[in-house]
Design an enzyme around this catalytic site. Sequence first.
Site: not given
Length: 449
Positions: A282-284
């Site tokens: 997940t890009e966060n």
Amino acid sequence: MKTVPIISADEAAALVTSGDTLLVGGFGMTGNPVHLVHALAETATRDLTFVGNNVGEAGLSGGRLLRNGQLKKAVGSFFTSNREAVAAAQDGSLEVQLIPQGTLAEAIRAGGAGIGGFYTPTAVGTVIAGDTDTRTLNGQEMVFVPALRGDVAFVRAWRADRAGNLQYRLTEQNFNPAMATAAQLVVAEVEEIVEVGEIAPEHVHTPGLYVDALVHATLTLADLGSSADVRGGAKRVDEARMNMARRALQELRPGDVVNLGIGIPTLVADLITPEMQVNLHTENGMLGVGPAPEGGGAMDYPVNAGKIPVTALPGASYFDSAHSFGMIRGGHVDVAVMGGLQVDEAGNLANWAVPGKPLLGVGGAMDLASGAKKLIVTMTHTDPDGTPKIVPECTLPLTARGAVDMVITDKAVFEMVDGQLTLTGLMPGTTLQDVRLCTGASFIERLGA
């Protein structure tokens, strides 16, 4: 070793001067220095340039500053659903600069590292790139992005010691570590302040040399907003959507690092079992995403890019947004599954903006579309009025050029084969004639091949 002063939120707010560029950490509901921003909203400070991932999110980022008229410019990747932000951008009272999420993180990191800027393939050929300097490097077209720095940075960390060393919790790193390096003055809002030595050196994420002041402030569910206690989030589930998710799942291989977008792609996560050995990213800032918890929320668990609490599988890891998007741009993500508004015959994707509708933001879609080794788009075959979404040429603003490898709709599966849009499968209950009638693009048929 120096001792960093501990001040109040009001004293921190007084350090911001009208006209300053303010960097504010946070992603969705996590890692937000809410007490510092709310204190600033009680001052007469004006004409601020606000730099953050979520611009104008009510209660969490710059929502109060925006409503107060304290912002003259906003730089970020999301305006979320904040109506004030959208209205201010539309009437010209707020200057807006939309930047893809990974580009934003890298621009801040570059600013903190003393680098003037960098070239990236993200956003090439899109309206976001505009007339930016474009060059071909190592055979790939790239656009130039200048570094970003601020006068003041407000960041949020879990723990700090009196030397200013910071330790972040779970997915709360996001933009905070980079922002802590990229401002003349850095104030960290923290949950807990301990004595020097109580944070082991290997657990320090931001060294104290970057931090000028600490503010002790405890977060509550009310501070995080209504979505903080979401338990898995509400998902729209029907048989057609699940069929698309099941078909996308067939493309995943053991050992793949996979990023799933919001909407239909999130349903794929519910189908993945540990035996499949698929590693969700997940890009966060998380690798090794597990299923939603049975209970609890953002105060207890990490949060994915859709702002939904998740669990961490054995072997999972956390990192900041700059590292996360370095994984994406560097080709370390094997598959990205994301939604779409249009895909055309050349494999171009449009999925972030519709002319005439409120502009919510570009997020990380451009980075993922151009950086993942394989891009799968899941979407309905037509708009509700029957307008085809697979078209000869995209008419909506592009997300990425020539990036799509596969399109899975509620009616069919298309793949790009030798540069040509090719029909390779039909979804349950659909006939070839149905697909021919509701597809706007020309395509080759290779069913059963």
